[in-house]
Design a protein around this motif. Structure first.
Motif, PDB file in Angstrom:
ATOM      1  N   LEU A 234      37.001 109.290  46.418  1.00 47.36           N
ATOM      2  CA  LEU A 234      36.340 110.482  45.893  1.00 47.36           C
ATOM      3  C   LEU A 234      35.258 110.978  46.849  1.00 47.36           C
ATOM      4  O   LEU A 234      35.026 112.191  46.979  1.00 47.36           O
ATOM      5  N   ALA A 235      34.638 110.054  47.561  1.00 45.76           N
ATOM      6  CA  ALA A 235      33.585 110.432  48.507  1.00 45.76           C
ATOM      7  C   ALA A 235      34.161 111.039  49.778  1.00 45.76           C
ATOM      8  O   ALA A 235      33.659 112.047  50.288  1.00 45.76           O
ATOM      9  N   ASP A 236      35.212 110.431  50.310  1.00 41.50           N
ATOM     10  CA  ASP A 236      35.826 110.937  51.545  1.00 41.50           C
ATOM     11  C   ASP A 236      37.282 110.481  51.578  1.00 41.50           C
ATOM     12  O   ASP A 236      37.593 109.387  52.054  1.00 41.50           O
ATOM     13  N   PHE A 237      38.164 111.328  51.055  1.00 44.03           N
ATOM     14  CA  PHE A 237      39.575 110.958  50.920  1.00 44.03           C
ATOM     15  C   PHE A 237      40.205 110.653  52.271  1.00 44.03           C
ATOM     16  O   PHE A 237      40.871 109.624  52.446  1.00 44.03           O
ATOM     17  N   HIS A 238      40.047 111.515  53.247  1.00 48.51           N
ATOM     18  CA  HIS A 238      40.751 111.373  54.525  1.00 48.51           C
ATOM     19  C   HIS A 238      40.271 110.152  55.305  1.00 48.51           C
ATOM     20  O   HIS A 238      41.059 109.536  56.028  1.00 48.51           O
ATOM     21  N   GLN A 239      39.039 109.778  55.152  1.00 54.89           N
ATOM     22  CA  GLN A 239      38.551 108.593  55.857  1.00 54.89           C
ATOM     23  C   GLN A 239      39.131 107.313  55.273  1.00 54.89           C
ATOM     24  O   GLN A 239      39.489 106.387  56.012  1.00 54.89           O
ATOM     25  N   HIS A 240      39.220 107.255  53.946  1.00 51.66           N
ATOM     26  CA  HIS A 240      39.603 105.995  53.290  1.00 51.66           C
ATOM     27  C   HIS A 240      41.087 105.925  52.926  1.00 51.66           C
ATOM     28  O   HIS A 240      41.554 104.857  52.507  1.00 51.66           O
ATOM     29  N   TYR A 241      41.814 107.020  53.091  1.00 52.29           N
ATOM     30  CA  TYR A 241      43.271 107.004  52.817  1.00 52.29           C
ATOM     31  C   TYR A 241      43.985 105.942  53.655  1.00 52.29           C
ATOM     32  O   TYR A 241      44.787 105.164  53.112  1.00 52.29           O
ATOM     33  N   PRO A 242      43.759 105.846  54.988  1.00 47.70           N
ATOM     34  CA  PRO A 242      44.441 104.781  55.758  1.00 47.70           C
ATOM     35  C   PRO A 242      44.089 103.381  55.270  1.00 47.70           C
ATOM     36  O   PRO A 242      44.950 102.482  55.265  1.00 47.70           O
ATOM     37  N   GLU A 243      42.845 103.164  54.863  1.00 47.99           N
ATOM     38  CA  GLU A 243      42.443 101.850  54.351  1.00 47.99           C
ATOM     39  C   GLU A 243      43.180 101.543  53.046  1.00 47.99           C
ATOM     40  O   GLU A 243      43.575 100.391  52.801  1.00 47.99           O
ATOM     41  N   PHE A 244      43.322 102.567  52.216  1.00 53.02           N
ATOM     42  CA  PHE A 244      44.062 102.414  50.960  1.00 53.02           C
ATOM     43  C   PHE A 244      45.493 101.964  51.244  1.00 53.02           C
ATOM     44  O   PHE A 244      45.993 101.002  50.631  1.00 53.02           O
ATOM     45  N   LEU A 245      46.160 102.642  52.183  1.00 52.05           N
ATOM     46  CA  LEU A 245      47.544 102.289  52.504  1.00 52.05           C
ATOM     47  C   LEU A 245      47.646 100.852  53.010  1.00 52.05           C
ATOM     48  O   LEU A 245      48.528 100.095  52.604  1.00 52.05           O
TER      49      LEU A 245
END
Length: 790
Positions: A529-540
């Motif tokens: 929610l704070a920064d989707f594009h930064q944390h999307y790779p970490e999520f994957l």
């Protein structure tokens, strides 16, 4: 001699012995019981011509319903030895009531023995008076004579001791058998899948005195041992099953104690050893097999010494030893400090690996599921690695029995494991509160150890197939007391890697997925929610190395949508669609590294000048495939449109979108092929193997109008890969839904076949072919079809 000749022979013998008695006054029993204290052994005589080794046929003779004589027939001309008399009298003394007369004959020579004193009878008149006098004597056999009878038979007749041993094993296995609901029992009643490894074991036992059966946890080793027991017992052999985890005194004492208890006759350990040594000249058909299940590297050293002693006793004869353990313990038992050592287990025992279900065994299990519980895994499930795991079938059977609303309803199990499958198998484990708490802590530790896995490539590779945690990392998060409780509960395995590092493997990956998924959901929501594009790779990356990661990731995203985090949900949908997989190339001189549960880490070199193609970045489309199965909608005028776009994006992909199934390395089964200009498509007759096709199936059943629109769109745009996938989904959805969805399935199949020649013309035409050229090819294909129909 045949059956009629044999019966005539017996009648002649009895007529000669009792000439004054009329036919029918003496009854014959060819199968009867001997009583050993609490234990009864059935004696079922075999015709001497067929069983030349024993050369004796036992018949119980009765007069007026009471046994009065045990008749032992030997093959004609074989003569009567003192040992024959001793054994025959021992048999007669153990009948209930005792037969006062023992008769031995080979058709020429006949001996009549007084069962009570073992002396020959002198009477010449074998008439009714003689028989009645036998009954009137009422002589009682002394306790000492009874002991001598039992001792004689223990030495002379392996049937007695074999029956005792098989009773021990039967009782032990009964403690391990249960209904599907009792998951504490490793053997499910009435669900026997014949394992092909059984034949390998019997063949190996013909060559070597010892076999080491190994396999991953829950692969079915104890079930296979039960299968071996049933085969041995039915063949007249004996198999002694011992759970090494529960064994706290040696096998010789165990046997002596059990025989003493069952027969109420004291048998010492030394007598057991003597019997085993005396049995060395028996034929392979009279074999004793001793099995130690759950044999581990930390098994008590005294027990290991007993096995070595037993092996020495058996080495010169036909008796055999089987040890069973998991692969990790086998490695520990046969290696030291990373070096292969010359040791007892590696040298003296032939190793046989038990793998997950083969294709044939899968089919047997699926048929049993249908026959016993009215359930079935749909076509295509044979290609899913999860259904090759034997333990999963018990959970499926348990779920079907618990959740069916009608006795006649089918329990349909999806071909590709989905979130529903994960719920099915994870919701049917029941533990006490402490174990649940411990396992949740273990799941969190698994996720928290992710940075170390990322630094160590071999652990990262293992995590794609198994939940793995480095020992030093686990101890940072869990107390030793918790680790020991999990090990004791059978939920955690300690394993040594080739480079002498220790790791822990949780044994129930579905529970790791469920618990760790909740942990990750709470961690990533504020970050995204704070920064989707930064944390999307970490999520994957976090979910990719989680068991069932694509399923849990899809469920997490849908959960956020239900929580009204619609911006976050929409961001995922857009990003996953655009984050497409690609075919990448590894050039010559490089290496491809894999981890296979049965093989460990393997390296596949790429020869100079060669190229190895592989699919990269597949995980986002795997998540998307499971997302569209979960039937999400949006708040626009066309709430299904976004879902339809996702299905179309994945459905038109030019290669299979499915997780790697390690079983293909052991049993290659092609599922796809290249079709000219269309590209790579799945074989249409093997069922559903891709999650996106299963998503199409779910939408056909629940939202048929969405798939109908997609199919028309694919026809119009010549999206033949999408068209083919929708056809497969329709083919294997017919009969599973409503009349509306069934009608759509029939319509899609008919329209696909009508369009098939046009599609094939596009496939085989030159890439620059004109429309008229393709029509010409299509016309030729139709003409060929008409000829074939004629």
């Amino acid at each position: 001699m045949n059956e009629h000749e044999f019966q005539t022979y017996v009648a002649q013998i009895i007529g000669q012995l009792f000439p004054t008695l009329q036919e029918g006054q003496i009854e014959q029993e060819h199968a009867f019981s001997l009583k050993f204290g609490h234990h009864a052994v059935v004696i079922d005589g075999k015709e001497p011509g067929k069983y030349a080794k024993s050369a004796i046929y036992d018949i119980l003779l009765k007069f007026q319903g009471k046994p009065f004589a045990l008749l032992e027939l030997k093959k004609p001309g074989n003569g009567i030895e003192p040992e024959d008399i001793r054994q025959g009298v021992s048999y007669a003394r153990l009948t209930q009531p005792i037969c006062p007369l023992t008769i031995l004959t080979d058709g020429t020579t006949t001996q009549l023995i007084n069962t009570f004193d073992g002396e020959p009878f002198k009477e010449e008149a074998m008439d009714i008076q003689f028989i009645e006098n036998l009954f009137r004597q009422g002589l009682l056999l002394s306790a000492n004579s009874l002991k001598n009878a039992i001792s004689t038979l223990l030495e002379a007749d392996h049937r007695v001791i074999f029956d005792v041993i098989n009773t021990i094993s039967h009782n032990a296995f009964e403690q391990l058998r249960g209904d599907p609901e009792d998951i504490s029992k490793p053997i499910m009643r009435d669900f026997k899948v014949a394992r092909s490894a059984e034949r390998k074991i019997w063949d190996q036992l013909e060559k070597t005195p010892g076999v080491f059966l190994t396999g991953e946890p829950f692969v079915g080793k104890t079930n296979l041992l039960y299968q071996l027991f049933e085969t041995a017992k039915n063949a007249g052999q004996a198999l002694l099953y011992i759970n090494a985890a529960d064994q706290n005194y040696n096998i010789f004492r165990r046997l002596s104690n059990f025989i003493t208890m069952r027969m109420r006759y004291p048998v010492t350990e030394e007598r057991v050893k003597e019997w085993l040594l005396l049995s060395s000249n028996r034929s392979p058909q009279d074999r004793l097999v001793v099995v130690y299940d759950h044999f581990r590297h930390d098994t008590d050293e005294h027990l290991k010494a007993d096995i070595a002693e037993l092996f020495d006793v058996f080495e010169a004869d036909n008796n055999r030893v089987i040890l069973a353990t998991d692969n990790a313990n086998y490695d520990l038992l046969t290696t030291t400090a990373g070096r292969t050592t010359t040791n007892f287990y590696r040298e003296r025992f032939a190793r046989i690996r038990l793998k997950t279900f083969s294709s044939k065994e899968f089919e047997l299990a699926n048929q049993l599921l249908y026959d016993r519980y009215g359930g079935m895994v749909l076509p295509g499930g044979i290609f899913a690695g999860e259904y090759r795991n034997p333990r999963v079938w018990r959970l499926i059977a348990k779920a079907i029995r618990a959740e069916r609303t009608q006795a006649t309803a089918l329990g349909i199990i999806e071909a590709v494991p989905s979130f529903q499958f994960l719920q099915l198998i994870s919701n049917h484990w029941h533990f006490d509160a402490q174990t649940r708490q411990d396992f949740k802590a273990l799941s969190v530790a698994f996720m928290e150890s992710m940075p170390l896995r990322n630094e160590q490539g071999d652990l990262k590779l293992m995590a794609l197939n198994l939940p793995v945690i480095a020992e030093q990392e686990l101890k940072k998060h869990l107390e030793n007391e918790v680790i020991e409780r999990l090990k004791l509960a059978g939920l955690l395995e300690r394993r040594l890697l080739p480079d002498d590092r220790w790791v822990f493997l949780p044994k129930l990956p579905e529970l790791i997925a469920k618990n760790a998924g909740e942990h990750l959901k709470a961690r990533f929501q504020p970050l995204l929610l704070a920064d989707f594009h930064q944390h999307y790779p970490e999520f994957l990356e976090a979910y990719q190395y989680l068991p069932f990661g694509e399923i849990i990731a899809a469920q997490t995203i849908v959960h956020w949508g239900y929580q009204q985090e619609l911006d976050l949900f929409s961001a995922f949908i857009r990003k996953l669609q655009s984050d497409k997989p690609e075919i990448e190339t590894a050039t010559g001189g490089g290496l491809v590294r894999l981890y296979l549960p049965e093989k460990g880490h393997i390296t596949l070199p790429i020869e100079p000048g060669e190229e190895q193609k592989y699919i990269g970045n597949l995980f986002p489309y795997l998540i998307l495939s499971h997302l569209v199965t979960l039937q999400f909608v949006d708040d626009s005028q066309h709430p299904d449109m976004e879902r339809a776009r996702c299905i179309a994006a994945v459905g038109q992909t030019n290669f299979q979108v499915r997780s790697l199934n390690v079983n293909t390395f052991y049993e290659p089964m092609p599922t796809n092929h290249e079709v000219g200009n269309i590209g790579n498509i799945t074989h249409s007759g093997i069922g559903i193997v891709e999650p996106i096709v299963q998503a199409m199936q779910a939408n056909i059943i629940q939202s048929p109008q969405v798939i109908d629109i997609l199919f028309r769109h694919a026809l119009e745009k010549k999206y033949y890969r999408l068209l083919h996938r929708i056809y497969i989904a329709a083919r294997y959805s017919d009969g599973l839904g409503s009349p509306e969805s069934d009608a759509l399935c029939e319509s899609i199949q008919a329209r696909y076949m009508d369009h098939f020649n046009k599609m094939m013309a596009f496939a085989i035409a030159d890439k620059g072919a004109t429309r008229s050229e393709r029509r010409k090819i299509e016309k030729g294909l139709r003409k060929r079809d008409r000829k074939q129909k004629k």
